[in-house]
Scaffold this motif. Structure first.
Motif, PDB file in Angstrom:
ATOM      1  N   GLU A 169       0.879  -1.155  -0.104  1.00  0.00           N
ATOM      2  CA  GLU A 169      -0.149  -0.013  -0.043  1.00  0.00           C
ATOM      3  C   GLU A 169       0.823   1.485   0.002  1.00  0.00           C
ATOM      4  O   GLU A 169       1.858   1.329   0.730  1.00  0.00           O
ATOM      5  N   PHE A 170       0.450   2.267  -1.047  1.00  0.00           N
ATOM      6  CA  PHE A 170       1.373   3.405  -0.934  1.00  0.00           C
ATOM      7  C   PHE A 170       0.968   4.444   0.135  1.00  0.00           C
ATOM      8  O   PHE A 170      -0.391   4.693   0.258  1.00  0.00           O
ATOM      9  N   HIS A 171       1.896   5.085   0.826  1.00  0.00           N
ATOM     10  CA  HIS A 171       1.555   6.116   1.810  1.00  0.00           C
ATOM     11  C   HIS A 171       2.148   7.266   1.162  1.00  0.00           C
ATOM     12  O   HIS A 171       3.302   7.517   0.671  1.00  0.00           O
ATOM     13  N   TYR A 172       1.557   8.438   1.487  1.00  0.00           N
ATOM     14  CA  TYR A 172       2.006   9.802   1.171  1.00  0.00           C
ATOM     15  C   TYR A 172       1.774  10.862   2.195  1.00  0.00           C
ATOM     16  O   TYR A 172       0.451  11.064   2.710  1.00  0.00           O
ATOM     17  N   ASN A 173       2.745  11.548   2.632  1.00  0.00           N
ATOM     18  CA  ASN A 173       2.417  12.723   3.414  1.00  0.00           C
ATOM     19  C   ASN A 173       2.889  13.947   2.676  1.00  0.00           C
ATOM     20  O   ASN A 173       4.165  13.996   1.989  1.00  0.00           O
ATOM     21  N   ASP A 174       2.188  14.918   2.718  1.00  0.00           N
ATOM     22  CA  ASP A 174       2.624  16.089   1.938  1.00  0.00           C
ATOM     23  C   ASP A 174       3.998  16.752   2.511  1.00  0.00           C
ATOM     24  O   ASP A 174       4.402  16.765   3.529  1.00  0.00           O
ATOM     25  N   TRP A 175       4.614  17.098   1.141  1.00  0.00           N
ATOM     26  CA  TRP A 175       5.946  17.916   1.458  1.00  0.00           C
ATOM     27  C   TRP A 175       6.178  18.790   0.411  1.00  0.00           C
ATOM     28  O   TRP A 175       5.393  19.011  -0.664  1.00  0.00           O
ATOM     29  N   LYS A 176       7.072  19.708   0.464  1.00  0.00           N
ATOM     30  CA  LYS A 176       7.317  21.132  -0.124  1.00  0.00           C
ATOM     31  C   LYS A 176       8.652  20.894  -1.092  1.00  0.00           C
ATOM     32  O   LYS A 176       9.584  20.451  -0.365  1.00  0.00           O
ATOM     33  N   SER A 177       8.434  21.289  -2.223  1.00  0.00           N
ATOM     34  CA  SER A 177       9.701  21.011  -3.241  1.00  0.00           C
ATOM     35  C   SER A 177      10.470  21.861  -2.784  1.00  0.00           C
ATOM     36  O   SER A 177      12.039  21.455  -3.157  1.00  0.00           O
ATOM     37  N   GLU A 178      10.335  23.083  -2.414  1.00  0.00           N
ATOM     38  CA  GLU A 178      11.468  24.107  -1.924  1.00  0.00           C
ATOM     39  C   GLU A 178      12.169  23.589  -0.689  1.00  0.00           C
ATOM     40  O   GLU A 178      13.431  23.843  -0.650  1.00  0.00           O
ATOM     41  N   ASP A 179      11.538  22.394  -0.126  1.00  0.00           N
ATOM     42  CA  ASP A 179      12.610  21.964   0.945  1.00  0.00           C
ATOM     43  C   ASP A 179      13.348  20.816   0.395  1.00  0.00           C
ATOM     44  O   ASP A 179      14.384  20.242   1.383  1.00  0.00           O
ATOM     45  N   GLY A 180      13.300  20.553  -0.788  1.00  0.00           N
ATOM     46  CA  GLY A 180      14.203  19.598  -1.383  1.00  0.00           C
ATOM     47  C   GLY A 180      13.426  18.784  -2.531  1.00  0.00           C
ATOM     48  O   GLY A 180      12.574  18.115  -2.173  1.00  0.00           O
ATOM     49  N   HIS A 181      13.563  19.356  -3.786  1.00  0.00           N
ATOM     50  CA  HIS A 181      12.891  18.707  -4.736  1.00  0.00           C
ATOM     51  C   HIS A 181      13.238  17.317  -5.202  1.00  0.00           C
ATOM     52  O   HIS A 181      14.537  17.071  -5.377  1.00  0.00           O
ATOM     53  N   VAL A 182      12.147  16.386  -5.333  1.00  0.00           N
ATOM     54  CA  VAL A 182      12.497  15.091  -5.765  1.00  0.00           C
ATOM     55  C   VAL A 182      11.893  14.921  -7.015  1.00  0.00           C
ATOM     56  O   VAL A 182      10.520  14.799  -7.130  1.00  0.00           O
ATOM     57  N   MET A 183      12.605  14.920  -8.072  1.00  0.00           N
ATOM     58  CA  MET A 183      11.859  14.538  -9.510  1.00  0.00           C
ATOM     59  C   MET A 183      11.178  13.277  -9.637  1.00  0.00           C
ATOM     60  O   MET A 183      10.109  13.033 -10.049  1.00  0.00           O
ATOM     61  N   ARG A 184      11.707  12.026  -9.084  1.00  0.00           N
ATOM     62  CA  ARG A 184      11.271  10.946  -9.376  1.00  0.00           C
ATOM     63  C   ARG A 184      10.316  10.557  -7.974  1.00  0.00           C
ATOM     64  O   ARG A 184      10.615  10.126  -6.883  1.00  0.00           O
ATOM     65  N   SER A 185       9.390  11.039  -8.077  1.00  0.00           N
ATOM     66  CA  SER A 185       8.206  11.120  -6.853  1.00  0.00           C
ATOM     67  C   SER A 185       6.807  11.155  -7.615  1.00  0.00           C
ATOM     68  O   SER A 185       6.495  11.038  -8.875  1.00  0.00           O
ATOM     69  N   MET A 186       5.844  10.873  -6.454  1.00  0.00           N
ATOM     70  CA  MET A 186       4.470  10.836  -7.229  1.00  0.00           C
ATOM     71  C   MET A 186       4.180  12.003  -7.857  1.00  0.00           C
ATOM     72  O   MET A 186       3.401  11.803  -8.937  1.00  0.00           O
ATOM     73  N   ARG A 187       4.317  13.177  -7.548  1.00  0.00           N
ATOM     74  CA  ARG A 187       4.046  14.301  -8.098  1.00  0.00           C
ATOM     75  C   ARG A 187       4.725  14.644  -9.236  1.00  0.00           C
ATOM     76  O   ARG A 187       4.263  15.527 -10.258  1.00  0.00           O
ATOM     77  N   TYR A 188       5.899  14.397  -9.234  1.00  0.00           N
ATOM     78  CA  TYR A 188       6.818  14.948 -10.235  1.00  0.00           C
ATOM     79  C   TYR A 188       7.393  14.068 -11.574  1.00  0.00           C
ATOM     80  O   TYR A 188       7.816  14.033 -12.518  1.00  0.00           O
ATOM     81  N   ASP A 189       7.162  12.698 -11.140  1.00  0.00           N
ATOM     82  CA  ASP A 189       7.290  11.530 -12.369  1.00  0.00           C
ATOM     83  C   ASP A 189       6.112  11.089 -12.901  1.00  0.00           C
ATOM     84  O   ASP A 189       5.512  10.260 -12.301  1.00  0.00           O
ATOM     85  N   LYS A 190       6.048  11.191 -14.035  1.00  0.00           N
ATOM     86  CA  LYS A 190       4.650  10.822 -14.739  1.00  0.00           C
ATOM     87  C   LYS A 190       4.604   9.428 -14.954  1.00  0.00           C
ATOM     88  O   LYS A 190       3.552   8.725 -15.171  1.00  0.00           O
ATOM     89  N   ARG A 191       5.573   8.462 -14.819  1.00  0.00           N
ATOM     90  CA  ARG A 191       5.573   7.222 -14.736  1.00  0.00           C
ATOM     91  C   ARG A 191       4.910   6.661 -13.440  1.00  0.00           C
ATOM     92  O   ARG A 191       4.561   5.512 -13.627  1.00  0.00           O
ATOM     93  N   PHE A 192       4.662   7.430 -12.653  1.00  0.00           N
ATOM     94  CA  PHE A 192       3.751   7.222 -11.484  1.00  0.00           C
ATOM     95  C   PHE A 192       2.443   6.654 -11.830  1.00  0.00           C
ATOM     96  O   PHE A 192       1.770   5.676 -11.367  1.00  0.00           O
ATOM     97  N   HIS A 193       1.877   7.048 -12.936  1.00  0.00           N
ATOM     98  CA  HIS A 193       0.529   6.797 -13.475  1.00  0.00           C
ATOM     99  C   HIS A 193       0.534   5.863 -14.554  1.00  0.00           C
ATOM    100  O   HIS A 193      -0.616   5.779 -15.031  1.00  0.00           O
ATOM    101  N   GLU A 194       1.769   5.389 -15.019  1.00  0.00           N
ATOM    102  CA  GLU A 194       1.590   4.290 -16.078  1.00  0.00           C
ATOM    103  C   GLU A 194       1.879   3.130 -15.377  1.00  0.00           C
ATOM    104  O   GLU A 194       2.067   2.973 -14.087  1.00  0.00           O
ATOM    105  N   PRO A 195       1.812   1.957 -16.248  1.00  0.00           N
ATOM    106  CA  PRO A 195       1.663   0.609 -15.605  1.00  0.00           C
ATOM    107  C   PRO A 195       2.799   0.420 -14.745  1.00  0.00           C
ATOM    108  O   PRO A 195       2.744  -0.315 -13.685  1.00  0.00           O
ATOM    109  N   LEU A 196       4.109   0.737 -14.924  1.00  0.00           N
ATOM    110  CA  LEU A 196       5.246   0.526 -14.181  1.00  0.00           C
ATOM    111  C   LEU A 196       5.080   1.110 -12.660  1.00  0.00           C
ATOM    112  O   LEU A 196       5.276   0.595 -11.635  1.00  0.00           O
TER     113      LEU A 196
END
Length: 209
Positions: A169-196
């Motif tokens: 099960e996936f868990h998400y707690n809100d975080w701010k990009s300006e505190d440390g941007h993570v490209m490979r993440s739920m919000r910023y990596d489009k692959r999260f919504h693809e089959p992989l």
């Protein structure tokens, strides 16, 4: 001829590394605001963050921190897909060094491949020796439990941001990009919504006040 070309390349690279180091050192010395450093940045650059690679900051060596920072202390470190390339014991050493050179209340944001990801194709891609880019150099595959343990052993309090649990099960707690941007993440990596369903295990380590 090959040995000559190799020698020439090494001669050329030394000044470049020195120039990069001196530029970073100068920026840090002049910094009077938040001091935010990317560890193992490769070519990643973000506004208000200083990008470092091992030539300028080797987190396994106290002397490397001392040379770069002097008396300065860091507010935030960011390491996106770096710690899977470091052996477990070395990760503890590196994190203890980061802790030592941080301000009280400072944070280190770490993102790594997620060992509890429910998609077996994802695991085959990111595991040590997997088929994904860079996985031939992966030393281990973290879960939220093992990465939390490493951070705690290094003296940090843990705040979980994105992760899969043992049940997938996936868990998400809100975080701010300006505190440390993570490209490979739920919000910023489009692959999260693809089959992989690509995602990262993302955790903040917080230094005690």
């Amino acid at each position: 001829m090959k040995s000559l070309r190799k020698a020439i390349r090494s001669i050329v690279m030394i000044p470049v590394n020195i120039i990069q180091f001196l530029s970073l050192k100068s920026q840090i010395k002049k910094n009077n605001g938040l001091l935010q450093i990317i560890i193992g940045s490769a070519k990643t650059k973000y506004e208000n963050w200083l990008a470092t690679n091992i030539e300028c900051l080797n987190i396994l060596k106290v002397s490397s921190f001392e040379s770069l920072l002097g008396e300065k202390r860091v507010d935030r470190f960011l390491a996106e897909h770096v710690f899977e390339h470091i052996r477990y014991d070395d990760a503890i050493v590196g994190l203890k060094n980061c802790n030592r050179f941080m301000k009280p209340g400072g944070t280190i944001r770490i993102a790594v491949p997620d060992g509890f990801h429910p998609n077996p194709d994802y695991i085959d891609m990111v595991k040590p020796g997997g088929y994904g880019w860079g996985s031939d150099d992966h030393k281990l595959l973290y879960t939220y439990e093992s990465l939390s343990r490493v951070l705690e052993e290094a003296g940090f309090k843990v705040r979980l941001l994105e992760y899969y649990d043992e049940a997938g099960e996936f868990h998400y707690n809100d975080w701010k990009s300006e505190d440390g941007h993570v490209m490979r993440s739920m919000r910023y990596d489009k692959r999260f919504h693809e089959p992989l369903g690509y995602s990262s295990l993302i955790i903040d380590g917080i230094k005690s006040e």
